[in-house]
Write a protein that holds these residues in place. Structure first.
Motif, short mmCIF file in Angstrom:
data_model
loop_
_atom_site.label_atom_id
_atom_site.label_comp_id
_atom_site.label_asym_id
_atom_site.label_seq_id
_atom_site.Cartn_x
_atom_site.Cartn_y
_atom_site.Cartn_z
N ASP A 104 3.47 15.02 -4.53
CA ASP A 104 4.25 15.82 -3.59
C ASP A 104 5.62 15.16 -3.38
OD1 ASP A 104 5.43 17.05 -1.41
OD2 ASP A 104 3.61 17.16 -0.23
N PRO A 105 6.71 15.77 -3.87
CA PRO A 105 8.04 15.15 -3.75
C PRO A 105 8.43 14.83 -2.31
CG PRO A 105 8.12 17.01 -5.26
CD PRO A 105 6.77 17.05 -4.59
N ARG A 106 8.10 15.70 -1.37
CA ARG A 106 8.47 15.45 0.02
C ARG A 106 7.71 14.26 0.59
NH1 ARG A 106 9.14 21.41 2.92
NH2 ARG A 106 10.86 22.14 1.59
N GLU A 107 6.44 14.13 0.23
CA GLU A 107 5.67 12.98 0.70
C GLU A 107 6.23 11.69 0.11
OE1 GLU A 107 1.03 11.47 1.03
OE2 GLU A 107 1.63 12.66 -0.71
N ARG A 108 6.60 11.74 -1.15
CA ARG A 108 7.18 10.55 -1.79
C ARG A 108 8.47 10.13 -1.08
NH1 ARG A 108 5.50 9.43 -7.06
NH2 ARG A 108 7.58 8.96 -7.81
N GLU A 109 9.33 11.10 -0.78
CA GLU A 109 10.57 10.78 -0.08
C GLU A 109 10.28 10.14 1.28
OE1 GLU A 109 13.24 14.06 0.20
OE2 GLU A 109 13.02 14.60 -1.92
N ARG A 110 9.31 10.67 2.01
CA ARG A 110 8.95 10.08 3.32
C ARG A 110 8.47 8.65 3.15
NH1 ARG A 110 4.50 8.88 5.47
NH2 ARG A 110 3.24 10.07 3.97
N ILE A 111 7.68 8.40 2.12
CA ILE A 111 7.16 7.05 1.89
C ILE A 111 8.29 6.08 1.57
CG2 ILE A 111 5.80 5.67 0.27
CD1 ILE A 111 3.81 8.03 0.19
N TRP A 112 9.24 6.51 0.74
CA TRP A 112 10.35 5.59 0.39
C TRP A 112 11.19 5.28 1.63
CZ3 TRP A 112 7.51 4.51 -3.10
CH2 TRP A 112 7.18 5.29 -4.19
N ARG A 113 11.35 6.24 2.53
CA ARG A 113 12.07 5.96 3.78
C ARG A 113 11.30 4.94 4.62
NH1 ARG A 113 13.29 11.63 3.59
NH2 ARG A 113 11.51 12.15 4.92
N GLU A 161 0.82 -1.21 0.00
CA GLU A 161 0.00 0.00 0.00
C GLU A 161 0.86 1.27 0.00
OE1 GLU A 161 -2.60 -0.41 3.34
OE2 GLU A 161 -3.60 -2.18 2.50
N LEU A 162 1.98 1.23 0.73
CA LEU A 162 2.89 2.38 0.71
C LEU A 162 3.44 2.62 -0.69
CD1 LEU A 162 4.90 2.00 4.04
CD2 LEU A 162 3.49 3.97 3.37
N LEU A 163 3.77 1.56 -1.39
CA LEU A 163 4.28 1.70 -2.75
C LEU A 163 3.23 2.37 -3.65
CD1 LEU A 163 6.07 -1.73 -3.15
CD2 LEU A 163 7.17 0.49 -3.13
N GLU A 164 1.99 1.97 -3.51
CA GLU A 164 0.92 2.58 -4.30
C GLU A 164 0.74 4.05 -3.94
OE1 GLU A 164 -2.78 0.67 -4.65
OE2 GLU A 164 -1.99 -1.08 -5.69
N ALA A 165 0.81 4.34 -2.65
CA ALA A 165 0.65 5.73 -2.21
C ALA A 165 1.78 6.60 -2.74
CB ALA A 165 0.59 5.80 -0.68
N GLY A 166 3.00 6.09 -2.70
CA GLY A 166 4.13 6.84 -3.22
C GLY A 166 4.04 7.05 -4.72
N ALA A 167 3.55 6.03 -5.42
CA ALA A 167 3.42 6.12 -6.87
C ALA A 167 2.42 7.20 -7.27
CB ALA A 167 2.99 4.77 -7.44
N ALA A 168 1.35 7.34 -6.49
CA ALA A 168 0.28 8.27 -6.85
C ALA A 168 0.56 9.71 -6.41
CB ALA A 168 -1.03 7.80 -6.24
N SER A 169 1.42 9.88 -5.42
CA SER A 169 1.62 11.21 -4.84
C SER A 169 2.35 12.15 -5.81
CB SER A 169 2.42 11.11 -3.54
OG SER A 169 2.72 12.40 -3.04
#
Length: 526
Positions: free
Chosen positions: A468-477, A458-466
């Protein structure tokens, strides 16, 4: 003539059936994709630019529908025109034709709406998520918004394939060219020769250049022989892009003539090994954590040539990908030789205080990887974990051995050596194939730990859809942290390969997209 040399063969020249970074880099000489990476050194080489397409994709619904328009005047090597139908077919065969292919990534199958059996099973049908309104327009409809779709379009599986010339599993023997070169001859395991493609025109291609009159690739050479050919000037570039062997380093570092031909980039990869959770006893998380703590990362680093050839890794995500943060879930001491007390504690929690037996898979022609596997085996033995190394060639490593969950189970191989770089420069492009449960497949599998955690998915899907670069970085961490907690992947090195340029090589630079020389631009002095 430009000469490459390689220890083994390509995994495949079929753009829809390959998963080695050097193959993807090299295939840009033969084929063009909807988008590609700019021909530039360093981070500028990670910029995505139009290739077959006139412009980057357009979306008017937040990233759920993407439309591309092909350039005019595109042709295959036989002079026939390239159409959007050829691009659609290429994507269909590589993402849905798993009964024939299957070694490459299948991002689009997961991203596109609908299900389908594939062109080899249903030759009159099409993927429901791809529409071709006319010969130059292609439209993709996704299950959910995906912000980095232009990066997905750089994948070699987006290289057009004429349906009438698709020979299925044999297509890799002579893929039909759209790039500046075509295959003249290919003797698998021995030699590949490329010559100019008469149908390629630079006016339709603002990225590539034809910098050599002929390209020859020598295959199946001993690793030390590869170094010798480079140093003697009998070849220009090591195709694999992983650098000189440790034994060759003193010879080149001590001689100014050779030292001036070296490059030492941080490549954007992480050298890792996976713990196959379906192979006993690796299903036990404490057994896996014991392996983490018992790993002698210092000895594995030395197998690659010491600190000059890489930094000790403590995260899966490398420093070159946005979202990386310096952290260490399994510290192995200031000297990086292992925390044996912590390893024994985990073994006790696993109910195996005296250790256990498994096996390590590694590629024999990747000599440094094989030596690192032997160092890993010795390190694990200190706490009673017996893990002999089993060697395989790299040509079929992912399709038949390491990438086959059934093969690993049948042969009791619980540890798999390999390295990983982003399929495209983004956290999703780095993580999805190796940690998403939906990416597990019977051959060509890269999720060798067979991790299938709904939270990670689910995190991968959320990061893919976002968007917002900062949100994506937080998700990958967060993904990195959760996967490390599962302990199915052990990172041990951020590699810095010592690359050697032969004296005749021209226009050679390290591209940020592949972390090796940009083969699309290399040439050789006559």
């Amino acid at each position: 003539m430009l000469r490459y040399v390689r220890t083994d063969d390509f995994d495949s020249l079929d753009p829809g059936n390959t998963y080695y970074g050097y193959s993807w880099n090299f295939l840009r000489l033969l084929g063009r994709t909807m988008t590609t990476f700019a021909g530039a050194p360093g981070p500028a080489g990670r910029r995505v630019v139009p290739d077959l397409a006139e412009a980057l994709g357009s979306t008017d619904d937040g990233g759920r529908t993407w439309t591309y328009r092909l350039r005019e005047g595109l042709r295959f090597e036989d002079g026939s025109g390239v159409t959007a139908h050829d691009v659609r077919y290429a994507i269909e065969r590589s993402n849905y034709g798993t009964d024939v292919l299957g070694a490459g990534p299948m991002y689009l199958r997961h991203l596109l709406v609908g299900e389908w059996q594939g062109p080899y099973t249903d030759p009159t049908g099409h993927a429901p998520g791809i529409e071709v309104p006319d010969d130059r327009t292609i439209v993709f409809t996704l299950r959910k918004p995906f912000a980095a779709f232009d990066k997905v379009m750089t994948l070699p599986s987006c290289t057009p394939v004429p349906r009438g010339l698709d020979s299925g599993g044999d297509y890799g023997l002579h893929p039909v060219a759209t790039g500046p070169y075509r295959v003249e001859s290919y003797d698998p395991g021995e030699r590949l020769v490329l010559v100019p493609n008469p149908s390629w025109e630079s006016r339709t291609d603002s990225v590539r250049r034809r910098a050599a009159s002929r390209i020859e690739v020598l295959l199946g050479r001993d690793p030390l022989d590869v170094d010798e050919l480079l140093i003697r000037g009998e070849a220009e570039i090591d195709l694999a892009g992983f650098g000189l062997q440790p034994e060759s380093l003193p010879r080149v570092l001590d001689d100014p003539r050779h030292r001036d031909r070296l490059d030492n980039p941080l490549q954007g990869f992480t050298w890792i090994y996976c713990l196959a959770s379906s192979v006993p006893p690796m299903g036990n998380v404490h057994a896996r954590r014991a392996v983490h703590f018992a790993t002698d990362k210092s000895a594995m680093q030395q197998a690659y040539g010491g600190p000059l050839c890489g930094d000790i890794a403590t995260t899966i995500l490398p420093p070159t990908i946005e979202g990386y943060i310096d952290t260490d879930r399994y510290p192995v001491g200031e000297d990086s030789t292992g925390d044996l007390e912590a390893a024994r504690h985990e073994l006790a929690l696993a109910g195996m205080p005296d250790g256990f037996r498994t096996a390590i898979a590694a590629r024999t022609d990747r000599r440094k990887e094989y030596l690192a596997a032997q160092a890993l085996s010795r390190g694990l033995a200190r706490v009673g974990i017996e893990a002999p190394v089993r060697g395989f060639g790299s040509g079929g490593y992912f399709e038949h051995q390491a990438g086959s969950p059934a093969f690993l189970r049948e042969n009791g191989i619980g540890i798999v050596m390999f390295g990983w770089g982003a399929d495209f420069p983004d956290g999703y492009g780095f993580f999805q194939q190796i940690v998403d449960g939906r990416a597990i497949k019977p051959k060509g599998n890269q999720n060798m730990g067979e991790l299938d955690d709904p939270v990670v998915n689910e995190l991968l899907e959320a990061g893919a859809a976002s968007l917002d670069p900062r949100e994506r970085e937080r998700i990958w961490r967060d993904v990195d942290r959760l996967v490390m907690d599962h302990a199915v992947i052990v990172p041990y090195l951020y590699p810095r390969s010592l690359l050697y340029r032969g004296p005749r090589a021209t226009n050679v630079y390290v591209a940020g997209s592949f972390g090796m020389y940009d083969y699309m631009s290399c040439g050789a002095a006559d």
